[in-house]
Structures are given as C-alpha cells and as structure tokens.
Motif scaffolding. Sequence first.
Motif, short mmCIF file in Angstrom:
data_model
loop_
_atom_site.label_atom_id
_atom_site.label_comp_id
_atom_site.label_asym_id
_atom_site.label_seq_id
_atom_site.Cartn_x
_atom_site.Cartn_y
_atom_site.Cartn_z
N LYS A 25 64.16 5.25 35.08
CA LYS A 25 63.14 6.01 35.78
C LYS A 25 61.75 5.53 35.37
O LYS A 25 61.57 4.86 34.35
CB LYS A 25 63.29 7.49 35.47
N CYS A 26 60.76 5.90 36.17
CA CYS A 26 59.40 5.40 35.97
C CYS A 26 58.62 6.18 34.92
O CYS A 26 57.63 5.67 34.38
CB CYS A 26 58.63 5.41 37.29
N THR A 27 59.00 7.42 34.62
CA THR A 27 58.23 8.23 33.68
C THR A 27 58.93 8.32 32.33
O THR A 27 60.16 8.23 32.25
CB THR A 27 58.01 9.64 34.23
N ARG A 28 58.13 8.53 31.31
CA ARG A 28 58.67 8.59 29.95
C ARG A 28 59.67 9.72 29.79
O ARG A 28 60.75 9.53 29.22
CB ARG A 28 57.52 8.77 28.95
N SER A 29 59.35 10.91 30.29
CA SER A 29 60.22 12.08 30.11
C SER A 29 61.57 11.88 30.80
O SER A 29 62.62 12.29 30.29
CB SER A 29 59.55 13.34 30.65
N GLU A 30 61.56 11.24 31.97
CA GLU A 30 62.82 11.02 32.68
C GLU A 30 63.71 10.00 31.97
O GLU A 30 64.94 10.03 32.11
CB GLU A 30 62.53 10.52 34.10
N ARG A 31 63.11 9.12 31.18
CA ARG A 31 63.90 8.10 30.48
C ARG A 31 64.58 8.64 29.23
O ARG A 31 65.44 7.96 28.66
CB ARG A 31 63.02 6.89 30.12
N TYR A 32 64.23 9.85 28.80
CA TYR A 32 64.91 10.43 27.64
C TYR A 32 66.42 10.50 27.86
O TYR A 32 67.21 10.27 26.94
CB TYR A 32 64.37 11.84 27.35
#
Length: 324
Positions: A70-77
Amino acid sequence: MEPLTTPDPVRFSKAVGLSFIGSNTSGKIWLFAEEGSTFDIDWDSEQIFHGRLKSHRIASPLAISAVYAKCTRSERYLLWDKMREIAGTLEGIPWIIGGDFNTILSHRDRTGSDTNRQAEMVDFAEAIEDCRLVDPGFDGTEFTWAKNGLFERLDRVLVNEAWTRVFEATRVTNLPRIASDHGPVLARCKMPNISIGEKAFRFQNMWIRHEGFFAVVKNAWEEPTGAGGLLNIQIKHSRVKRALKEWNKEVFGNIHVNLADKEEAIAVAQSNFEDLPTPVNRAVINKHIAEYILLLRMEEDFWRQKTALKWLAEGDKNTRFYQS
C-alpha cells in the motif's frame, strides 16, 4: 508481476511461455510457473501473495512471496506483520520475497526530493531484520520507479539464509522502465555445480541408431506450445530434451549393461540350439547376434563421442603439443 491491465491470463501465458497459476484477491499480483510445476497458495491478500513452489528442478519446495504494498505507512503495517508471521512458519524452508514495497530502505534509494521518510525506512528495516532476510544486491538501473523528476528504488528482492544454502548465487537485475513508471525486477538463481539433482543434458550420438529415437523426438516436437517465434522454439527444445532424458532412462538404458545382457542372451540361445537344433532356435540366435552388433556400434559411438569431448576439453594442451 503488476499488470495494471484487464486480466488476460492466456495472452500473458503465451507471451512468457509459462502456465498461469493464479492471482491475488485484488488481481494486481499474477503468478506464472513453468509447466509441470505446482504452487500451493498459503496466503492471499491485497499486499502479499504467498505460497510454496514445487518443481522437478529442485529437491524441496521453495517459499515464494510476491508483494504489492500500500502507499501509506499505516496501511503497510499489515504487510510487515504478515511477513513476520510467514517467516515464523517456514522452519528452514528457502524463501524469496519480492515486488513493489512502495517504500525505500535508505536515503540512497531516492533522488529528486527532500521529504523526510525516516520513519517508513525504520519500519521496513525492522521487518527485514525480524524476518532474517538479506538483500542479495542488484545490477542494472539504480532506481525502479520514476515520476516527475522523482526517482526511487521501490521494487526489490530479498531472500532468507536457507535460500542462500540452496542456490549458489542469486542475481537480481533492475530492468529498464518501458511501459510503466515501474521497471521489472528479474531474479536469476544458480544451482551449485555439484548438486543432488539431475545431470546436465548431453545428446548421445548412439541414440539415433535406436528404432524408437525419431518417434520420441517427433512426438515431443509436434506437441503444441501455444507460443510463437523464438519462444516457441525454446519450449520445443526444452520438451525434446526432457523427453529424451526420460526415454534414455526408461527405454534406451545403459549401453554397457545392455551389451552384457545381450551376451548372456546369446549364450542361452546357443545352449538351447545345441540341445534342440531347430530352425526356430537358430533364428533366435541370429536375432540376438544382430541386436548385439547394433549395440556394439552404439558403444563405439559412445566411446568415440566421449573421446572427442575429452580432446576438446584438453584443446589448449593439444595445441601446445603440436606447436612445439
């Protein structure tokens, strides 16, 4: 691969010369494999498509993960946590993971912007460390993604320690960007020279004397591939090679053992003729002798070819001898 196009597995399968295995839930990660291989899917999500590949080329399964982060940091968790979970289940199984991680690992992976992405880099680095993964390095273009003067290495391949024990080398090449803002990443793995696997293919001249040889080649060559051009020829060559190796093992056999067996058969046939000298028993002897002569010629072909290969291998030595 990241197609970003209307799914058409048949078209791409013909283009790459591989069988379509499947895609992830979002349809943005597609998987193709060599004919005869199998891929058991263990996890399927938007960000990671993971499973185990089984192939005749390797003795044990390989764990393979394709990533489209994913493009955002939180979604990559979720991605980082899933990578840790997968690593904990492998127990020494060779693992390769690669794709678009949508983040960088160091400042060297970016040029054209001064945006602070330190926190994202730390997240990625910690996930790699926790999974005990290593970057085998790469050649080719330095950055895999570009847009409006910004260049980044968002796509990469990582392997675990077990992978390095199975393969002598893993070479990763960042290919040029052509039809997308992302460039393809090609990973090539080299098996050890001395391995518990099948031996390298070598055509034996003596095969052509066998009555079933041309049928084996003809059947393998005429089987449709679904591809065209040079790829079609490459697939046909591979199939013929595989067919000949199986035929050599199951039908042709060991020429020296065949000769010994035929000598024994002649001795038995001659003994039978001495006990009962009939035309039928005489015909049996003649048949075995004719087959024995053919085997002798095959063995001569074998030793002639072996001698020629040895001569070529020692070519420098032979050249120096005649020059002196």
